[in-house]
Write an enzyme that holds these catalytic residues in place. Structure first.
Site, mmCIF file in Angstrom:
data_model
loop_
_atom_site.group_PDB
_atom_site.id
_atom_site.type_symbol
_atom_site.label_atom_id
_atom_site.label_comp_id
_atom_site.label_asym_id
_atom_site.label_seq_id
_atom_site.Cartn_x
_atom_site.Cartn_y
_atom_site.Cartn_z
ATOM 1 N N LYS A 174 96.582 -61.598 -74.928
ATOM 2 C CA LYS A 174 97.733 -62.515 -75.047
ATOM 3 C C LYS A 174 97.282 -63.929 -75.413
ATOM 4 O O LYS A 174 97.903 -64.601 -76.228
ATOM 5 C CB LYS A 174 98.516 -62.569 -73.725
ATOM 6 C CG LYS A 174 99.087 -61.224 -73.297
ATOM 7 C CD LYS A 174 99.723 -61.300 -71.924
ATOM 8 C CE LYS A 174 98.729 -61.484 -70.786
ATOM 9 N NZ LYS A 174 97.783 -60.382 -70.571
ATOM 10 N N HIS A 203 93.054 -65.943 -69.629
ATOM 11 C CA HIS A 203 93.385 -65.811 -71.048
ATOM 12 C C HIS A 203 92.279 -66.448 -71.885
ATOM 13 O O HIS A 203 91.981 -67.626 -71.735
ATOM 14 C CB HIS A 203 94.741 -66.477 -71.342
ATOM 15 C CG HIS A 203 95.887 -65.801 -70.646
ATOM 16 N ND1 HIS A 203 97.177 -66.237 -70.723
ATOM 17 C CD2 HIS A 203 95.922 -64.691 -69.862
ATOM 18 C CE1 HIS A 203 97.963 -65.431 -70.010
ATOM 19 N NE2 HIS A 203 97.215 -64.497 -69.471
ATOM 20 N N THR A 204 91.686 -65.642 -72.753
ATOM 21 C CA THR A 204 90.499 -66.090 -73.480
ATOM 22 C C THR A 204 90.835 -66.513 -74.910
ATOM 23 O O THR A 204 91.488 -65.776 -75.638
ATOM 24 C CB THR A 204 89.474 -64.937 -73.547
ATOM 25 O OG1 THR A 204 89.359 -64.364 -72.247
ATOM 26 C CG2 THR A 204 88.118 -65.432 -74.014
ATOM 27 N N ARG A 257 111.590 -69.004 -48.637
ATOM 28 C CA ARG A 257 112.107 -70.383 -48.600
ATOM 29 C C ARG A 257 111.304 -71.308 -47.693
ATOM 30 O O ARG A 257 111.843 -72.233 -47.097
ATOM 31 C CB ARG A 257 113.594 -70.379 -48.209
ATOM 32 C CG ARG A 257 114.421 -69.677 -49.254
ATOM 33 C CD ARG A 257 115.821 -69.450 -48.813
ATOM 34 N NE ARG A 257 115.905 -68.461 -47.757
ATOM 35 C CZ ARG A 257 117.034 -67.879 -47.370
ATOM 36 N NH1 ARG A 257 118.178 -68.204 -47.938
ATOM 37 N NH2 ARG A 257 117.042 -66.985 -46.408
ATOM 38 N N ARG A 292 86.534 -53.367 -65.933
ATOM 39 C CA ARG A 292 87.880 -52.813 -66.132
ATOM 40 C C ARG A 292 87.779 -51.309 -66.352
ATOM 41 O O ARG A 292 86.877 -50.839 -67.039
ATOM 42 C CB ARG A 292 88.533 -53.459 -67.356
ATOM 43 C CG ARG A 292 88.764 -54.957 -67.205
ATOM 44 C CD ARG A 292 89.343 -55.538 -68.513
ATOM 45 N NE ARG A 292 89.544 -56.979 -68.435
ATOM 46 C CZ ARG A 292 89.324 -57.834 -69.447
ATOM 47 N NH1 ARG A 292 88.896 -57.389 -70.609
ATOM 48 N NH2 ARG A 292 89.543 -59.112 -69.301
ATOM 49 N N LYS A 350 91.938 -55.650 -80.342
ATOM 50 C CA LYS A 350 90.643 -55.016 -80.085
ATOM 51 C C LYS A 350 90.481 -53.712 -80.865
ATOM 52 O O LYS A 350 89.880 -52.750 -80.396
ATOM 53 C CB LYS A 350 90.437 -54.820 -78.569
ATOM 54 C CG LYS A 350 90.536 -56.134 -77.803
ATOM 55 C CD LYS A 350 90.072 -56.047 -76.373
ATOM 56 C CE LYS A 350 88.603 -56.325 -76.237
ATOM 57 N NZ LYS A 350 88.198 -56.731 -74.863
ATOM 58 N N SER A 405 94.126 -57.119 -84.652
ATOM 59 C CA SER A 405 93.034 -58.017 -84.295
ATOM 60 C C SER A 405 91.714 -57.247 -84.312
ATOM 61 O O SER A 405 91.600 -56.176 -83.720
ATOM 62 C CB SER A 405 93.309 -58.605 -82.915
ATOM 63 O OG SER A 405 92.230 -59.413 -82.518
HETATM 64 P P1 GDP Z 1 94.630 -61.788 -71.950
HETATM 65 O O1 GDP Z 1 94.561 -61.874 -70.464
HETATM 66 O O2 GDP Z 1 95.712 -60.865 -72.403
HETATM 67 O O3 GDP Z 1 94.730 -63.125 -72.641
HETATM 68 O O4 GDP Z 1 93.259 -61.141 -72.421
HETATM 69 P P2 GDP Z 1 91.788 -61.498 -71.858
HETATM 70 O O5 GDP Z 1 91.356 -62.780 -72.439
HETATM 71 O O6 GDP Z 1 91.720 -61.346 -70.375
HETATM 72 O O7 GDP Z 1 90.956 -60.281 -72.414
HETATM 73 C C1 GDP Z 1 90.833 -60.018 -73.782
HETATM 74 C C2 GDP Z 1 89.331 -60.043 -74.143
HETATM 75 O O8 GDP Z 1 89.140 -59.473 -75.420
HETATM 76 C C3 GDP Z 1 88.800 -61.460 -74.273
HETATM 77 O O9 GDP Z 1 87.450 -61.461 -73.920
HETATM 78 C C4 GDP Z 1 88.970 -61.767 -75.756
HETATM 79 O O10 GDP Z 1 88.066 -62.756 -76.240
HETATM 80 C C5 GDP Z 1 88.670 -60.424 -76.359
HETATM 81 N N1 GDP Z 1 89.379 -60.112 -77.602
HETATM 82 C C6 GDP Z 1 90.634 -60.470 -77.985
HETATM 83 N N2 GDP Z 1 90.958 -59.869 -79.154
HETATM 84 C C7 GDP Z 1 89.894 -59.130 -79.508
HETATM 85 C C8 GDP Z 1 89.622 -58.252 -80.607
HETATM 86 O O11 GDP Z 1 90.434 -58.011 -81.488
HETATM 87 N N3 GDP Z 1 88.398 -57.633 -80.627
HETATM 88 C C9 GDP Z 1 87.467 -57.840 -79.658
HETATM 89 N N4 GDP Z 1 86.324 -57.186 -79.757
HETATM 90 N N5 GDP Z 1 87.692 -58.658 -78.616
HETATM 91 C C10 GDP Z 1 88.886 -59.277 -78.536
HETATM 92 P P1 IMO Z 2 96.067 -61.551 -67.430
HETATM 93 O O1 IMO Z 2 97.172 -62.570 -67.585
HETATM 94 C C1 IMO Z 2 94.734 -57.895 -65.478
HETATM 95 C C2 IMO Z 2 96.048 -57.257 -61.362
HETATM 96 C C3 IMO Z 2 94.962 -57.230 -60.303
HETATM 97 C C4 IMO Z 2 95.576 -56.245 -59.326
HETATM 98 C C5 IMO Z 2 97.067 -56.575 -59.390
HETATM 99 C C6 IMO Z 2 97.534 -57.498 -58.274
HETATM 100 O O2 IMO Z 2 94.716 -62.066 -67.684
HETATM 101 O O3 IMO Z 2 96.408 -60.321 -68.228
HETATM 102 P P2 IMO Z 2 97.249 -60.101 -57.858
HETATM 103 O O4 IMO Z 2 96.028 -60.936 -57.689
HETATM 104 O O5 IMO Z 2 98.087 -60.518 -59.032
HETATM 105 O O6 IMO Z 2 98.056 -59.954 -56.620
HETATM 106 O O7 IMO Z 2 96.681 -58.629 -58.174
HETATM 107 O O8 IMO Z 2 97.267 -57.200 -60.640
HETATM 108 N N1 IMO Z 2 96.072 -58.459 -62.213
HETATM 109 C C7 IMO Z 2 95.640 -58.498 -63.472
HETATM 110 N N2 IMO Z 2 95.038 -57.552 -64.226
HETATM 111 N N3 IMO Z 2 95.020 -59.095 -66.030
HETATM 112 C C8 IMO Z 2 95.657 -60.043 -65.306
HETATM 113 O O9 IMO Z 2 96.106 -61.187 -65.850
HETATM 114 C C9 IMO Z 2 95.942 -59.773 -63.957
HETATM 115 N N4 IMO Z 2 96.523 -60.490 -62.958
HETATM 116 C C10 IMO Z 2 96.608 -59.673 -61.900
HETATM 117 O O10 IMO Z 2 93.739 -56.794 -60.828
HETATM 118 O O11 IMO Z 2 95.418 -54.931 -59.822
HETATM 119 MG MG MG Z 3 93.186 -61.646 -68.896
#
Ligand code: GDP
Ligand code: IMO
Ligand code: MG
Length: 432
Positions: A21, A46-47, A148, A307, A333, A415
């Site tokens: 995202k 979010h990366t 609340r 993961r 990915k 992507s």
């Molecule tokens: P988000 O939480 O949905 O924003 O996703 P994350 O950042 O937690 O995880 C996505 C991971 O995949 C990050 O390390 C990104 O840099 C990497 N990533 C995103 N798009 C691609 C892609 O198309 N190919 C590869 N190999 N890595 C990607």
């Molecule tokens: P982004 O935005 C992946 C998962 C946790 C756990 C469950 C509940 O980067 O996609 P919490 O701490 O929210 O009470 O944990 O939700 N979880 C995620 N898994 N990406 C995330 O965020 C997450 N945020 C929470 O691993 O299973």
């Molecule tokens: Mg993430």
């Protein structure tokens, strides 16, 4: 800044989070006036990768790298003062003027040390039945909001009354921590002192963000956190997060009106991952699963946990697409599948048609349902430098077209790498 969005867009993860995202919001934010987070907290990771520089954001919206974009932490987000302070510092140390691009709703509930302790104590007590939370205190903070008794950003500006609220809150939670969980109490005085400092930092950023959004109608990007299958209502309950992660939350979590969102874009990994416990029908515990984890570097952006990996689940995705009103997806990915000889897609579950009862009926988190797979030939070549759809290998095009058929949505982009520019044709009619 040139804004060319004709309508506001919500970007929503359609799986169990970590779909990519951040990359999509960063990409689309070049056309937005405002990027707003509306739920979740610093459980998100979010990366963004721009010009070889990687930035991981937890609370601050993914438009923060763009000059001229206002980044809003909306009322639906639970805010950890510590996490916000250190994230601002991290960005400013990198030369990104975070504070001048950031606004925070006065209505955000705070995540405090008592919530973190409760989160840990609960997981510890649950033993084998634990959810596998991020341990950030997110669940307990949302509970306090609904009960609340939360302390909100707007409360920290009146030190005396804030101190009283902290006193009461800690008194209450310390009872539960010591008497029920038999763990150490949390320190209210330290929390009070930290909030006095936090008030100075956050005061210039805090405002009525709903009003700010109304001033930028039609130019807003709503940034979802987590994913649809972690939604507290529609996900794999109780193995979910404590907020609504689906598109409806974009409204209640920001103060934008019901008619503000012109389009919902889904973000989908070309396979599936999940961090933490809970049902995962297409999970692979074999060599293919390991290859996905390795090639995709599937370790949590927030906790570093490995993961769980598996094939794409079109059945679960169709439900997420329905609930969110998704018309277009970004397929992420894709390059991770480059080496596979054979690629599978789950098209249905054996003998079961209702996905929600399948996902929610089993509190142990063990799923008895068996996926029905369709098998497609892999392309076994490197797609990372491909930028135009017609340059993708035939088998890769077949995979994308089959997905479009199964999901009934447009594919807005594919992507093929982590960096901002690693994207195959990101225009609407990707497939001729
Ligand atoms: P988000 O939480 O949905 O924003 O996703 P994350 O950042 O937690 O995880 C996505 C991971 O995949 C990050 O390390 C990104 O840099 C990497 N990533 C995103 N798009 C691609 C892609 O198309 N190919 C590869 N190999 N890595 C990607
Ligand atoms: P982004 O935005 C992946 C998962 C946790 C756990 C469950 C509940 O980067 O996609 P919490 O701490 O929210 O009470 O944990 O939700 N979880 C995620 N898994 N990406 C995330 O965020 C997450 N945020 C929470 O691993 O299973
Ligand atoms: Mg993430």
């Amino acid at each position: 800044m040139v804004t060319s969005m004709s309508k506001s867009i919500a970007v929503i993860g359609l799986q169990w989070g970590d779909e990519g995202k951040g990359k999509i919001v960063d990409l689309l934010s070049s056309q937005a006036a405002v990027v707003v987070r509306f739920q979740g907290g610093h459980n998100a990771g979010h990366t963004l990768v721009v010009d070889g520089v990687k930035t991981v954001l937890h609370l601050i919206p993914s438009g923060i790298l763009r000059e001229g974009v206002v980044n809003v932490i909306g009322n639906g987000v639970v805010v950890s003062p510590d996490a916000l302070s250190s994230e601002i510092e991290m960005l400013e140390n990198k030369g990104i003027p975070a504070r001048s691009r950031l606004k925070v709703s006065t209505e955000c509930p705070l995540v405090l040390s008592c919530h973190v302790s409760l989160d840990h104590a609960r997981e510890q007590k649950a033993g084998g039945a634990k959810i596998g939370t991020t341990g950030r205190g997110i669940g307990p903070a949302y509970e306090d909001k609904v009960a609340r008794r939360a302390i909100r950003i707007g409360d920290v500006f009146d030190t005396r009354s804030c101190n009283e609220k902290v006193e009461q809150l800690y008194d209450y939670h310390n009872f539960v921590l010591t008497k029920y969980y038999a763990v150490k109490p949390v320190d209210a005085t330290a929390a009070q002192a930290a909030l006095v400092q936090f008030a100075d930092l956050v005061q210039p950023l805090a405002c009525d963000t709903a009003e700010l959004l109304h001033d930028h109608a039609g130019q807003i990007l709503f940034e979802g956190a987590q994913g649809s299958l972690l939604d507290v209502d529609f996900g794999t309950y109780p193995f979910v997060t404590s907020s609504n992660t689906t598109a409806g939350a974009a409204i209640t979590g920001s103060g934008a009106n019901l008619f503000e969102i012109g389009e919902v874009i889904g973000v989908v990994k070309a396979y599936t991952t999940r961090v933490g416990a809970g049902p995962f029908p297409t999970e692979l515990n074999d060599q293919d699963g390991q290859s996905l984890a390795q090639r995709g570097q599937e370790f949590g952006s927030t906790t570093g946990r490995p993961r769980r990996c598996g094939w794409l689940d079109a059945k679960a995705l169709r439900r997420a697409i329905q609930i969110n009103g998704v018309t277009k997806i970004y397929l992420m990915k894709f390059d991770v599948l480059d080496n596979f000889k054979e690629i599978k897609i789950c098209v249905d579950y054996e003998g079961d048609s209702n996905i929600q009862s399948t996902f929610s009926s089993n509190p142990s988190g063990i799923l008895s349902v068996k996926p029905v797979y369709e098998s497609l030939p892999g392309w076994e070549s490197d797609t990372t430098s491909v930028r135009s759809y017609s340059d993708l290998p035939t088998e890769a095009q077949q995979y994308v077209e089959r997905l479009r058929e199964l999901l009934g949505v447009e594919i807005a982009g594919i992507s093929v790498g982590a960096s901002r520019d690693a994207m195959v044709n990101s225009h609407q009619s990707l497939i001729p």
